[in-house]
Design an enzyme around this catalytic site. Sequence first.
Site, PDB file in Angstrom:
ATOM      1  NE  ARG A  27      39.460  39.547  33.546  1.00  0.00           N
ATOM      2  CZ  ARG A  27      38.313  39.763  32.916  1.00  0.00           C
ATOM      3  NH1 ARG A  27      37.755  40.954  32.961  1.00  0.00           N
ATOM      4  NH2 ARG A  27      37.710  38.806  32.250  1.00  0.00           N
ATOM      5  CG  ASN A 101      36.973  33.941  29.660  1.00  0.00           C
ATOM      6  OD1 ASN A 101      36.842  33.043  30.484  1.00  0.00           O
ATOM      7  ND2 ASN A 101      36.602  35.181  29.897  1.00  0.00           N
ATOM      8  CE  LYS A 491      19.128  41.433  44.456  1.00  0.00           C
ATOM      9  NZ  LYS A 491      18.830  41.313  45.878  1.00  0.00           N
ATOM     10  CD  GLU A 494      17.940  44.473  48.037  1.00  0.00           C
ATOM     11  OE1 GLU A 494      18.852  44.476  48.879  1.00  0.00           O
ATOM     12  OE2 GLU A 494      17.993  43.798  46.978  1.00  0.00           O
TER      13      GLU A 494
END
Length: 614
Positions: A27, A101, A491, A494
Amino acid sequence: MCGIVGYVGPQQAQSIILNGLKQLEYRGYDSAGLALLEQNGKIAVRRDAGKLANLQEMVKAAPIEGHIGIGHTRWATHGQPSQRNAHPHVSMNGRVVLVHNGIVENYAELREELLAEGIIFNSDTDSEVIVQMAERFIEAGYDFEHAVRESLQRLMGSNAVVVMNVDSPDRIICARLGNAGGIALGIGKGEMFLASDIPAILEYTRDMIFLENRQIATITQNGYQVTDLEGNPVETDIQNIPWDPISAVKGEYKHFMQKEIFEQPQSMINTLHSRVDFERGRLSIPDLNLTPELARRLKRLFIIACGTSYYAGLIGKYMIEEIARLPVEVEYGSEFRYYNPIVDEHSAVLAITQSGETADTLAASELARNHGATMWSIVNVIGSQSMRISDGYIAMQAGPEIGVASTKAFTTSLVDLYMLACVLGEARGIVSGESYRRLVNALARIPDLAGRVLDHDQEYQELANLFFKAQNFLFIGRGINYPVALEGALKLKEISYIHAEGYPAGEMKHGPIALIDESMPVLAVVTKDALYDKMVSQIEQARARGGIVIALATEGDQTIRQKADHVIYVPASPPLLAPIVNVIPLQLLSYHIAVRRGCDVDQPRNLAKSVTVE
């Protein structure tokens, strides 16, 4: 991308936490640390800047014994990477310890309040205000859980928080606020685990629970309890994660595209890491190699890209011209190399590419370099060809994007473009002082605003059930939201194979309005901005011709309900950053329509993730 690991049970916690952090190294991070509650009732902390190896050497020299602990790898957002700012953080009187976080948007006012009460801070992070508040509530007589809940309710922003307390040595409390950071609870036999991502604990258990927004969990070695932030019990589903690597990475999601959509708030935080000092209102992009001399020499910026990245470039044009007052031209990489562009030493050429290996974009970059232009790139894959040939770059920090249809690479590149606009504006002497600070501080709100959109996923799914049989779709927008309409149409076509087009709404009378009838859904991006009234007029014209209108509108806008057949609400956002928030509902609507149609969402027909040949 911050990593979190926790353990409570009969085993020594130190080795489990270190192993979990090792699994999360992919990460990225700039410091690492862990904290254990020792048998003597005290908190022992080991932390250091740099790689996990530094922490491993530290605990090898001074090991800790204990059966309950938490660990962390950090990407800096508030406070530079250093041992002082590494997690875990301990409260002033040493009774509470925390890892965190996310971004505490209102940390400055909370910090001032705590300083006025005599609290002494030992770091420059926003995280420390949480642990100091929790200890303050405990000393005021609140029990551990109540103190954590009260502290969390005062936070603004998307955050994942994990806390231990010496007065409750058998438990860990963790919580998720918003969608910037996940928390998975791992259920063992006589032991419990927690982590920000599945690989950290998959070695120990396959049975996991995933916390949702505004949920808080207390774990002991005998089990867990999950409530909402007000303390009301919440029913949870235990999910069994197969051991195969693909399923493990997907986690709780059905498709990679779905997972990557929901990772966007965290990806935005990651792209801000170490670049934004919210306390001072400053931005720094050292890898760009931008000097004031170069900024003042530039007469024009070309943005070259393909597909979704091209639409990001169109939005970047609005940002850069508005903030830095530098003329911007946006070109398809596949066309730029063939029309003999006017590029010289007074030009900069910025390539936007997720993979960094797109053939057309690379060829266009080489052409620009040969004409003496300064070559920059915004790229996700570290060490890619585009990054290597650039004079400077901005790393997206979106993390791996496996789904062919780009989602989080689009929104993180928009964050990068906004940061580029700010540093260019300052270097060119266009913005400074309080104006610059306001531009920078606006970024702190974006991960949480994006997370709030994701909370309404069920609404997009219900809308998809109404429109999945449509044969055509029209997306319209104006100004900076016109490229959002283009991206929404892309989008949909697709991944669902529905014919869809994006248009600037002002062009409707110049042809496209002829297409509108009762079988044509029209999705209008009509959030509150300077062009709102003109967009409302376009909606009325579409309705007058029998079109079915879906409006993407700002929360609180009741007028639009009378104008449109269906309304999707998004939170109000800073105007130049609004596309980052506005595009997410369009991603989710396309996703759910494609799923409803039975399409292969992650690998749509005829498409590849990276186009490496012309």
